[in-house]
Motif scaffolding. Structure first.
Motif, PDB file in Angstrom:
ATOM      1  N   HIS A 274     -25.301  -4.188  43.778  1.00  0.00           N
ATOM      2  CA  HIS A 274     -26.497  -3.369  43.608  1.00  0.00           C
ATOM      3  C   HIS A 274     -27.476  -3.565  44.768  1.00  0.00           C
TER       4      HIS A 274
ATOM      5  N   HIS B 205     -36.546  -2.175  38.235  1.00  0.00           N
ATOM      6  CA  HIS B 205     -36.052  -3.544  38.354  1.00  0.00           C
ATOM      7  C   HIS B 205     -37.104  -4.579  37.964  1.00  0.00           C
TER       8      HIS B 205
ATOM      9  N   SER C 161     -37.265   2.828  41.606  1.00  0.00           N
ATOM     10  CA  SER C 161     -36.371   1.673  41.598  1.00  0.00           C
ATOM     11  C   SER C 161     -37.138   0.366  41.409  1.00  0.00           C
TER      12      SER C 161
ATOM     13  N   ASP D 281     -35.948   5.764  37.508  1.00  0.00           N
ATOM     14  CA  ASP D 281     -35.175   5.364  38.690  1.00  0.00           C
ATOM     15  C   ASP D 281     -34.255   6.513  39.118  1.00  0.00           C
TER      16      ASP D 281
ATOM     17  N   MET E  81     -26.136  -1.706  47.711  1.00  0.00           N
ATOM     18  CA  MET E  81     -26.441  -0.283  47.556  1.00  0.00           C
ATOM     19  C   MET E  81     -27.900  -0.003  47.923  1.00  0.00           C
ATOM     20  N   HIS E  82     -28.825  -0.850  47.449  1.00  0.00           N
ATOM     21  CA  HIS E  82     -30.243  -0.645  47.783  1.00  0.00           C
ATOM     22  C   HIS E  82     -30.462  -0.609  49.298  1.00  0.00           C
TER      23      HIS E  82
HETATM   24 ZN   LIG Z   1     -31.501  -0.242  41.712  1.00  0.00          ZN
END
Ligand SMILES: [Zn+2]
Length: 272
Positions: free
Chosen positions: A239, A99, A95, A118, A242-243
């Protein structure tokens, strides 16, 4: 090191088409950058900054703190400890790279490769994290245990394939449904069938899977930025939420597995 100036950030419409995946995030996009430019973006605010750090900080914490808590020396459980540690680290590594480097000048090819990495990290935690749970749940049934592990690995391979070839967030989330259904079946065996394992770990696994599912749904729903486009460009968009839920879910996986390992240390299967 020479001081590098922060580049001018761009808006949604000016960013490359492959980075236009959330039209409720309107500003704060980094321009297309070199490798060094991407690394430099660790040090100024932009709309991927929160996504990078909501997984980079948990990664560093897991890397350093989990080994202090994992019973590496426990007889017969060495492989579980190694798999579990790798499982906890894997989703955050892929991840952070995705990003951080998604705006690399290599364009869509680099972007797609990083997105696959990811997704692969998410598949790894789903696989490596669950195989010890399969093992402990069917500890006293060696044939069923091997068959279940094989079945789970097959579902995981299907999950990897679906996740890296998916073209939408909904499809990506759907890739993990069969593994989740299999884990629910294992919890059912523990609660109502012949499954074994620490009763205390069930609560942790239930929270773990609920947090992960909630994170996936929030990400697909694009909430809260859908309600007020542009207001969550930098902080607290779907997002990032969610992380944080995924990182918390890994903590619950760890607590559940530690309970199971304590249980495993003293449990003996009844003689046949
Ligand atoms: Zn992500």
């Amino acid at each position: 090191m020479a001081f590098v100036k922060k580049p001018k950030l761009i808006d949604f419409k000016s960013s490359p088409p492959h980075l236009q995946f959330n039209d409720f995030v309107l500003t704060g996009y980094r321009p297309v950058s070199t490798f060094q430019g991407c690394v430099h973006s660790l040090f100024y605010l932009h709309n991927e900054f929160g996504n990078i750090y909501t997984h980079a900080i948990p990664f560093l914490c897991f890397l350093v703190l989990l080994p202090l808590n994992i019973p590496w020396w426990q007889a017969g459980a060495g492989w579980i400890c190694v798999l579990h540690y790798l499982a906890c680290l894997s989703p955050t590594v892929g991840s952070v790279l995705y990003h951080l480097f998604m705006n690399h000048e290599g364009g869509e090819l680099i972007y797609d490769t990083l997105l696959s990495l990811d997704m692969f990290g998410v598949c790894l935690v789903n696989t490596l994290g669950a195989l010890p749970i399969v093992h402990i749940t069917l500890l006293c049934y060696p044939d069923a245990r091997r068959a279940a592990q094989l079945a789970y690995i097959s579902l995981s391979l299907y999950g990897v394939y679906s996740a890296v070839t998916a073209r939408s967030n909904v499809r990506r989330l759907q890739s993990f449904i069969w593994q989740a259904a299999f884990r629910l079946f294992l919890y059912f065996l523990r609660l109502y069938g012949p499954g074994t394992g620490s009763p205390a770990s069930m609560h942790f696994y239930a929270v773990m899977d609920s947090l992960a599912a909630l994170g996936g749904l929030v990400n697909v729903a694009r909430m809260p930025e859908r309600l007020s486009p542009g207001s969550f460009d930098y902080w607290l968009n779907s997002h990032q939420i969610m992380h944080m839920l995924v990182a918390l879910s890994i903590v619950y996986l760890h607590w559940g597995m530690m309970e199971d390992l304590v249980w495993l240390d003293t449990f003996q299967c009844p003689p046949e």
